[in-house]
Scaffold this motif. Structure first.
Motif: not given
Ligand code: XMP
Length: 501
Positions: A211-227, A380-381
């Motif tokens: 699975v590939l994730l686009a990680l921006s470093g924002g809260v949402d994608s970071s938590v998604c990466a963590g999960l 938020p950024f």
């Protein structure tokens, strides 16, 4: 939405109100599960959901004009409690035989409501109810409108103001009374078991696939990466596209945090190509679109380079879904979430493990996953980054000035006792004359933005002390040679927005 206790369900019907998510979030905050659906949902569908209560949102239209959104009139006779808010109140009254008319200048902002004990409430309307339907009584008024009414026998309630807004005194209590007092819920919604149930679901959906994730470093994608890294640590690849529009050292910080995690992390430095595409572009929406598109191009190239990875993960959260599915709202600005990739990318499946959650719920999950609080509590950024904080055409030189000013501002505000919820610097496209030493200068003006908000959908400017403002101003003007003066933005939202573009 998976395995969340939702046998007590509040249905929020949307008529295009700016605050619809606040309503659903307020309900969840009171431990009752809620979802937002289009206002014209059929009666059969509504019955199928078996809601404990229905809330009708506000909206920008006038009920008495042709083509305005309506709900199925049958919902008022289901015996299910209904709360109409603003346009929802107009709709309820109009459809049940009352009268709604234009109220002249209207009421916008905090208004005193005369009830048993007077309180201030957020109003945002021109139309008013001028005649109540049979069986209804007015329960509060302002100087110019009926502020609330009810037909308690039929469990129908309506308010002209917005109880979901933090600007309405006791607003939460009003919603609580509707939920617990009228709908009779017990409050059984918890997100504690979310990580467990999502982990199982992700594993089941992916099998042995990558699975590939686009990680921006924002809260949402970071938590998604963590999960995902917890659920499928060896199957995950995260791509961080650094568009060169990040704040000072931010790209390196993101790299540092994620390189230390148990996941494959790839940083793509794409600054040059973003700057080329943005050259000479002034219009804010054009900038947003260009950055969104270029991001997708880079991501596509990178994922092609990696060979075929069958699944794509996105950090989409519930408000993103509601925003894009809204039928009646008007676009204020097209928010670009760099996680938002097109379906055109050929993947066997897309997984969005956070798609049922609001932002503060995502933060709770992030904490449970043990992510550093600098990430979980990150302000938020915007996806388009500093490009929408440099007014006018974006250049490397302007970005450089803005980065320095922003870093000073953050240094000064990170340490204050009552930190505003969001703060940043803006490089305006105005130049002004100044004097440094004995020299005349003619340089750009930096605007400082600092806001107080719970939800980032409305805000007030932060009442920073003059001492702090003075320090920020003198540091920015003395430490950065290309800035002539500093101004402080004292506009709320509405009528402003948080970002300048
Ligand atoms: P506005 O400017 O619309 O901002 O009042 C509200 C909040 O959203 C953030 N923002 C964005 N976030 N992509 C994002 O992910 C975007 O394109 C974007 N534009 C604004 C803004 O910083 C504020 O917190």
């Amino acid at each position: 939405m998976s395995k969340i206790n939702r046998d007590e369900f509040i249905l929020v019907l949307d008529f295009g109100g700016q605050y619809k998510e606040l309503i659903a979030r307020a309900v969840r905050g009171l431990s009752v599960y809620s979802e937002i659906k289009p206002g014209d949902l059929s009666l059969d569908e509504i019955k199928g959901m078996n809601p404990a209560g229905i809330i009708l949102t506000g909206g920008p239209k006038s009920v008495y004009l042709p083509g305005s959104p309506v709900c199925d009139p049958g919902l008022f006779s289901l015996g299910v409690p209904v709360l109409g808010i603003c346009y929802g109140m107009h709709l309820m009254c109009h459809m049940l035989g009352g009268k709604v008319e234009s109220g002249g200048a209207g009421e916008y902002g905090r208004v005193v409501v005369n009830a048993d004990s007077p309180f201030t409430a957020l109003m945002s309307h021109r139309d008013i109810v001028t005649r109540l339907p049979e069986g209804f009584v007015a329960t509060a008024r302002t100087a110019s409108c009926i502020a609330s009414c009810e037909n308690a026998k039929r469990k129908l309630y309506a308010v002209q103001y917005h109880p979901e807004s933090a600007h309405t005194e006791g607003g939460k209590e009003i919603i609580r009374r509707f939920l617990y007092g009228v709908c009779g819920v017990s409050g059984n919604y918890k997100i504690d078991d979310y990580v467990k149930s999502q982990t199982a679901e992700i594993r089941q959906k992916l099998g042995k696939n990558g699975v590939l994730l686009a990680l921006s470093g924002g809260v949402d994608s970071s938590v998604c990466a963590g999960l995902l890294s917890k659920a499928v640590p060896n199957q995950l690849v995260c791509i961080f596209v650094d568009h060169g529009l990040m704040r000072l050292n931010e790209g390196d910080e993101i790299q540092r945090v994620f390189s230390g995690q148990k996941l494959r992390f790839i940083r793509v430095n794409a600054k040059e190509r973003f700057l080329v595409k943005l050259k000479g572009v002034v219009e804010p929406e054009a900038k947003r679109k260009i950055i969104g598109e270029e991001f997708i191009r880079v991501f596509e190239e990178e994922s092609a380079r990696l060979g075929r990875i069958p699944f794509l993960a996105q950090g989409t959260i519930y408000p993103d879904i509601v925003e894009s599915g809204g039928k009646y709202g008007s676009t204020i600005k097209s928010h670009h979430n760099v996680g938002g990739l097109p379906e055109r990318l050929s993947f066997d499946g897309v997984i969005e493990p956070l798609s049922g959650l609001f932002k503060d719920e995502v933060r709770v999950i992030g904490k449970k996953l043990g992510l550093p609080s600098s990430l979980v509590n990150r302000q938020p950024f915007p996806g388009p980054g500093l490009a929408v904080r440099v007014m006018g055409a974006v250049t490397e030189e302007k970005l450089d000035i803005l980065r320095k000013a922003d870093a000073i501002l953050r240094e000064e505000l990170d340490g204050v006792k009552r930190r505003p919820n969001q703060y940043f610097a803006v490089l305006t496209d105005t130049k002004s004359v100044g004097v440094k030493g004995d020299e005349r200068t003619y340089n750009p003006v930096i605007a400082v933005r600092a806001v107080e908000t719970d939800d980032f959908m409305t805000c007030e400017y932060a009442r920073l002390s003059h001492k702090v403002l003075g320090r920020i101003s003198s540091r920015i003007t003395s430490e950065i040679s290309g800035v002539s003066r500093v101004v402080y933005d004292i506009t709320g939202k509405p009528p402003g927005t948080v970002e300048w573009e």
